[in-house]
Design an enzyme around this catalytic site. Structure first.
Site, mmCIF file in Angstrom:
data_model
loop_
_atom_site.group_PDB
_atom_site.id
_atom_site.type_symbol
_atom_site.label_atom_id
_atom_site.label_comp_id
_atom_site.label_asym_id
_atom_site.label_seq_id
_atom_site.Cartn_x
_atom_site.Cartn_y
_atom_site.Cartn_z
ATOM 1 N N HIS A 49 0.883 -1.157 0.000
ATOM 2 C CA HIS A 49 0.000 0.000 0.000
ATOM 3 C C HIS A 49 0.924 1.211 0.000
ATOM 4 O O HIS A 49 2.064 1.126 0.474
ATOM 5 C CB HIS A 49 -0.887 0.015 1.246
ATOM 6 C CG HIS A 49 -1.861 -1.130 1.276
ATOM 7 N ND1 HIS A 49 -1.923 -2.036 2.294
ATOM 8 C CD2 HIS A 49 -2.796 -1.503 0.373
ATOM 9 C CE1 HIS A 49 -2.872 -2.928 2.032
ATOM 10 N NE2 HIS A 49 -3.409 -2.635 0.867
ATOM 11 N N ASP A 52 2.458 1.744 3.277
ATOM 12 C CA ASP A 52 3.425 0.724 3.722
ATOM 13 C C ASP A 52 4.812 1.175 3.270
ATOM 14 O O ASP A 52 5.806 0.961 3.962
ATOM 15 C CB ASP A 52 3.171 -0.642 3.049
ATOM 16 C CG ASP A 52 1.865 -1.295 3.462
ATOM 17 O OD1 ASP A 52 1.493 -1.184 4.640
ATOM 18 O OD2 ASP A 52 1.220 -1.922 2.584
HETATM 19 C C1 XLS Z 1 -8.741 -6.580 1.076
HETATM 20 C C2 XLS Z 1 -7.741 -6.684 0.042
HETATM 21 C C3 XLS Z 1 -6.471 -5.917 0.276
HETATM 22 C C4 XLS Z 1 -5.847 -5.694 -1.063
HETATM 23 C C5 XLS Z 1 -4.793 -4.670 -1.174
HETATM 24 O O1 XLS Z 1 -9.738 -7.270 1.112
HETATM 25 O O2 XLS Z 1 -7.485 -8.025 -0.229
HETATM 26 O O3 XLS Z 1 -5.638 -6.592 1.165
HETATM 27 O O4 XLS Z 1 -5.377 -6.909 -1.535
HETATM 28 O O5 XLS Z 1 -5.287 -3.382 -1.087
#
Ligand code: XLS
Ligand code: MG
Length: 344
Positions: A49, A52
């Site tokens: 993200h 992150d």
């Molecule tokens: C949430 C998502 C998240 C995405 C990344 O449900 O899986 O983790 O993969 O933003």
């Protein structure tokens, strides 16, 4: 054509000590310690993200964001790791209480677009052209609260803005039908692919399929993957497992239904996933009950199970399958597959 498989996950797949429903049961693991775990667990790719990669980015200037992301790129290289994608985190800030691109507030929509530009800047500094859009709050709890035509157009405009902001990036939409909102506007991969058609460059809009998200829409993940691959749009996956229609569980890959997992591996392998550099992401989370020191096994075992299922899939004899399908003896085919899995 067989697939080529290398594996990735995001720092959020190593716990922050707690789950959403209670106090911490383990100490948090610092980001650098997380990076050290990747190679040991058999992973080469890191998913991010935006925050992150650059924590608290709202408080930082563009120059600061770029320099922190550039420093991170060097750290990744030192660890022998590659950044797979960066995703704007559009569900933590007060501006995104009611969604980002589809918020009813013009100021909040502007925040979402500006934040997405910073995400793209970070991706550039990390050396990846992949931007993932998990459209967390782009939906409603109360249907009358947003206009679905306008909301769809606003999501398309946001994607268009991204394509225009940087001519090299590509957008991978990660569809999910619900959670945190009651109904999301891009609930399935068909919706995700259709969004690309609303932009001027559909060739740069594809998707990422997460097993659990397909299951929450009550669909077969391997068929969702097949649909996306037929459109040449499957640019990443988030493999995990899910025990029925409930919250997004992010269980270890194959933990609930190994045959369903094998069919995901099989469709990826049979259609050359990875041959154009796609990564196999494992979006799995540790169980609350795991003790410190044994809290990374969900990642290690998800990858191992993928590789084991790959062996089983490749051991199946296509001539046997072809013979049984031409005889329409699907009961025998069913037994052939189950037998291969049980003796494997
Ligand atoms: C949430 C998502 C998240 C995405 C990344 O449900 O899986 O983790 O993969 O933003
Ligand atoms: Mg995911």
């Amino acid at each position: 054509m067989q697939g080529t498989f290398r594996f990735s996950f995001g720092p959020w797949n190593i716990h922050e000590g707690a789950d959403p429903f209670g106090p911490e049961v383990r100490c948090t693991i610092p980001f650098n310690k997380k990076l050290e775990a990747y190679k040991k667990l058999g992973f080469d790719g890191v998913q991010f993200h935006d925050d992150d990669a650059v924590p608290n980015l709202n408080e930082k200037s563009c120059a600061q964001i770029a320099s922190e992301a550039t420093a991170l790129k060097k750290t990744l290289t030192d660890h022998g790791l590659t950044a797979e994608f960066v995703a704007p985190r559009m569900w933590f800030d007060p501006h995104t209480i009611d969604g980002g691109y589809t918020s009813n507030s013009a100021e909040c929509r502007q925040y979402a677009l500006d934040r997405t530009k910073r995400t793209i800047d970070i991706a550039n500094a990390l050396g990846t052209r992949n931007i993932v859009l998990w459209l967390a709050r782009e939906g409603t709890y109360i249907r009358e609260a947003k206009d679905p035509v306008l909301a769809t157009e606003r999501i398309a405009e946001a994607i268009q803005m991204m394509l225009d902001y940087d001519r090299n990036i590509r957008v991978m939409i990660e569809s999910k039908p619900n959670e945190p909102v009651d109904h999301a506007y891009i609930p399935t991969i068909g919706h995700a692919i259709a969004m690309g058609l609303m932009t001027s460059d559909p060739s740069r809009v594809g998707c990422l399929i997460e097993t659990a998200h397909a299951l929450l829409a009550n669909l077969a993940p391997s068929d969702e993957m097949g649909f996306a691959m037929a459109h040449k749009k499957l640019w990443s996956v988030h493999l995990n497992d899910q025990n029925g229609l409930k919250f997004d569980q992010d269980l270890t890959f194959g933990a609930v239904d190994p045959r369903r997992a094998m069919n995901q591996v099989r469709v990826l392998d049979k259609h050359g996933f990875g041959n154009n550099g796609e990564w196999v992401g494992l979006d799995v989370k540790v169980m609350r009950t795991q003790k410190e020191g044994a809290d990374l096994k969900h990642l290690e075992y998800s990858r191992k199970i993928f590789l084991r299922l790959l062996e089983i899939s490749r051991s199946l004899d296509d001539s046997v399958i072809d013979g049984l399908t031409s005889e329409r003896d699907y009961e025998e085919l069913n037994y052939y597959i189950l037998n291969a899995m049980l003796k494997g």
